[in-house]
Design a protein around this motif. Structure first.
Motif, short mmCIF file in Angstrom:
data_model
loop_
_atom_site.label_atom_id
_atom_site.label_comp_id
_atom_site.label_asym_id
_atom_site.label_seq_id
_atom_site.Cartn_x
_atom_site.Cartn_y
_atom_site.Cartn_z
N ARG A 141 -19.56 10.64 40.24
CA ARG A 141 -18.70 11.08 41.58
C ARG A 141 -18.15 12.47 41.15
O ARG A 141 -18.02 13.11 42.08
CB ARG A 141 -17.99 10.02 41.99
N MET A 142 -17.60 12.35 39.94
CA MET A 142 -16.76 13.79 39.57
C MET A 142 -17.66 14.62 39.03
O MET A 142 -18.42 14.32 37.97
CB MET A 142 -15.41 13.48 38.84
N GLU A 143 -17.71 15.82 39.41
CA GLU A 143 -18.57 16.96 38.75
C GLU A 143 -18.27 17.25 37.36
O GLU A 143 -17.22 17.81 37.08
CB GLU A 143 -18.70 18.47 39.63
N PRO A 144 -19.02 16.83 36.42
CA PRO A 144 -18.43 17.13 34.94
C PRO A 144 -18.22 18.53 34.68
O PRO A 144 -17.04 18.87 33.90
CB PRO A 144 -19.79 16.70 34.05
N ALA A 187 -14.63 5.57 33.79
CA ALA A 187 -13.26 5.66 34.56
C ALA A 187 -12.81 6.93 34.83
O ALA A 187 -12.28 7.32 35.91
CB ALA A 187 -12.32 4.87 33.59
N ILE A 188 -13.31 8.04 33.95
CA ILE A 188 -12.86 9.29 34.26
C ILE A 188 -13.88 10.22 35.47
O ILE A 188 -13.56 10.85 36.30
CB ILE A 188 -12.79 10.33 33.30
N PHE A 189 -15.11 9.70 35.28
CA PHE A 189 -16.19 10.73 35.91
C PHE A 189 -16.96 9.81 36.97
O PHE A 189 -17.42 10.31 37.86
CB PHE A 189 -17.31 11.30 35.29
N GLY A 190 -16.79 8.44 36.85
CA GLY A 190 -17.43 7.62 38.08
C GLY A 190 -18.78 7.65 37.73
O GLY A 190 -19.59 8.00 38.71
N LEU A 191 -19.29 7.08 36.46
CA LEU A 191 -20.71 7.44 36.28
C LEU A 191 -21.63 6.20 37.24
O LEU A 191 -22.83 6.67 37.72
CB LEU A 191 -20.99 6.69 34.73
N VAL A 225 -17.46 25.02 32.46
CA VAL A 225 -17.93 24.22 31.27
C VAL A 225 -19.07 23.52 31.40
O VAL A 225 -19.20 22.67 32.08
CB VAL A 225 -16.60 23.56 30.62
N LEU A 226 -20.42 23.71 30.55
CA LEU A 226 -21.45 22.87 30.69
C LEU A 226 -21.71 22.03 29.70
O LEU A 226 -22.03 20.88 29.52
CB LEU A 226 -22.64 23.80 30.49
N VAL A 285 -14.64 19.00 36.06
CA VAL A 285 -13.61 18.00 35.09
C VAL A 285 -13.37 18.88 33.86
O VAL A 285 -12.24 19.13 33.63
CB VAL A 285 -14.23 16.76 35.03
N MET A 286 -14.49 19.23 33.14
CA MET A 286 -14.45 19.76 31.90
C MET A 286 -13.60 21.26 31.82
O MET A 286 -12.99 21.53 31.01
CB MET A 286 -15.60 19.77 31.19
N THR A 287 -13.97 21.97 32.95
CA THR A 287 -13.39 23.15 33.02
C THR A 287 -11.71 23.15 33.13
O THR A 287 -11.02 23.80 32.73
CB THR A 287 -14.16 23.93 34.22
N GLY A 288 -11.36 22.12 34.20
CA GLY A 288 -10.07 22.04 34.11
C GLY A 288 -9.31 21.32 32.89
O GLY A 288 -8.01 21.67 32.81
N TRP A 289 -10.14 20.69 32.18
CA TRP A 289 -9.49 20.14 30.70
C TRP A 289 -9.14 21.52 30.05
O TRP A 289 -8.00 21.62 29.37
CB TRP A 289 -10.40 19.19 30.13
N LEU A 290 -9.90 22.59 30.02
CA LEU A 290 -9.44 23.62 29.25
C LEU A 290 -8.35 24.66 30.05
O LEU A 290 -7.55 25.05 29.18
CB LEU A 290 -10.85 24.57 28.71
#
Length: 331
Positions: free
Chosen positions: A167-170, A292-296, A227-228, A173-178
């Protein structure tokens, strides 16, 4: 044991125990290519040639192994032999060789060359986590994983499994982490990533051995790159590269966990049993954390009510038939 992880969510409880799965797999046990076959695929012992069991069960997981054998017949070699034969015919009979005759000559050449062609085998490990409802495949590409999933689906006649649909676009999310430095506390950012410009998909940057918090990397993110792929360490237990399709690459078990099975007296089968138990339990927890993070498990993707696999007679073992076209040359 596993270098890569591709996930498939089971749409309902698996429905087979270890013995029933063993019986189904035995109907499609691997056999080598025949003289005129380009490819065969079947099931082999996951613990290696020293074992005959096709299913290894531990901690609610069924480890199995698909084996594919191909005859390596490069198209360039077939084309060269064809041109030589065509030239000989045209010279000897003073006529042009037509398209239909070329096809017949090509088939004849392949029939002559295939029995002498080298063969190459590839094993792909996978396991069914019957408790968590996931199918985990050690495949480096979608094509390799789909080949194995298709074989398993044909073998047990039904397999409602599909890749996760977060549900959350990886990438976001990963771009936000950096960019924001707000990665979850149990995930440590590594030193490798892959960035792509959202407005120009041909613009790709691969970084390795870099400080991903440096101003240079952040500048790329600020101008719109996402981030891919991102190297991560989870709770000092597993190191991996997380991709946008939620696959894991370069998977490595942490040293602390490896020390638990660092016993030189263990037999190979016992060591593999211990490795699988540790890996499966850690991946089960990691997948739950990623969920829990991405909603797989997207809406409507949950298991639902049990729908057991029909207990009909399994299909007989078959191999991929030979074709008039040569197999693709894969490096």
């Amino acid at each position: 044991m596993f270098k890569n992880v591709r996930l498939y969510r089971l749409g309902r409880p698996f429905g087979l125990d270890a013995d029933a799965l063993e019986a189904r797999l035995d109907e499609r046990r691997f056999r080598p290519c025949g003289p005129l076959e380009t490819t065969t695929m079947g099931w082999s012992a996951p613990l290696g040639d020293g074992s005959t069991a096709l299913v290894h069960a531990v901690s609610g997981c069924f480890l199995i192994c698909a084996r594919k054998q191909e005859r390596l017949l490069p198209s360039a070699a077939v084309a060269e032999a064809l041109e030589e034969r065509v030239n000989d015919l045209e010279t000897a009979e003073a006529r042009d060789v037509g398209r239909a005759e070329r096809r017949r000559l090509r088939e004849q050449i392949m029939a002559e060359m295939l029995p002498r062609a080298f063969t190459r085998s590839r094993r792909t490990l996978l396991y069914v986590d019957t408790e968590a409802g996931w199918l985990v495949v050690d495949a480096g590409s979608d094509r390799q994983a789909e080949d194995v999933i298709s074989l398993l689906r044909e073998t047990i006649e039904t397999l409602p499994a599909r890749p996760p649909a977060p549900r959350m676009e990886p990438p976001k999310v990963m771009t936000g982490w950096l960019l924001n430095g707000d990665a979850p506390s149990d995930f440590q950012i590594g030193d490798a990533c892959e960035l792509r410009d959202v407005s120009d998909t041909a613009s790709l940057i691969r970084c390795r051995g870099q400080d991903l918090g440096s101003e240079e990397i952040l500048a790329h993110l600020r101008v719109g790159k996402q981030v891919l792929k991102l190297a991560l360490s989870w709770d000092e237990r597993l190191d991996f590269v997380l991709a946008e399709d939620m696959s894991l690459k370069r998977l490595r078990v942490g040293d602390a966990l490896l020390n638990e099975i660092d016993d030189g007296d263990l037999e190979p089968a016992a060591r593999m049993d211990a490795e699988l138990a540790i890996l499966a339990l850690q991946l089960r927890e990691l997948i739950a954390r990623l969920d829990a993070i991405f909603g797989l498990v997207g809406d409507g993707d949950a298991g639902g009510t049990p729908d057991p696999i029909p207990q009909t007679e399994p299909a007989p073992a078959v191999s991929v038939p030979s074709s008039a076209e040569p197999p693709p040359w894969v490096e």
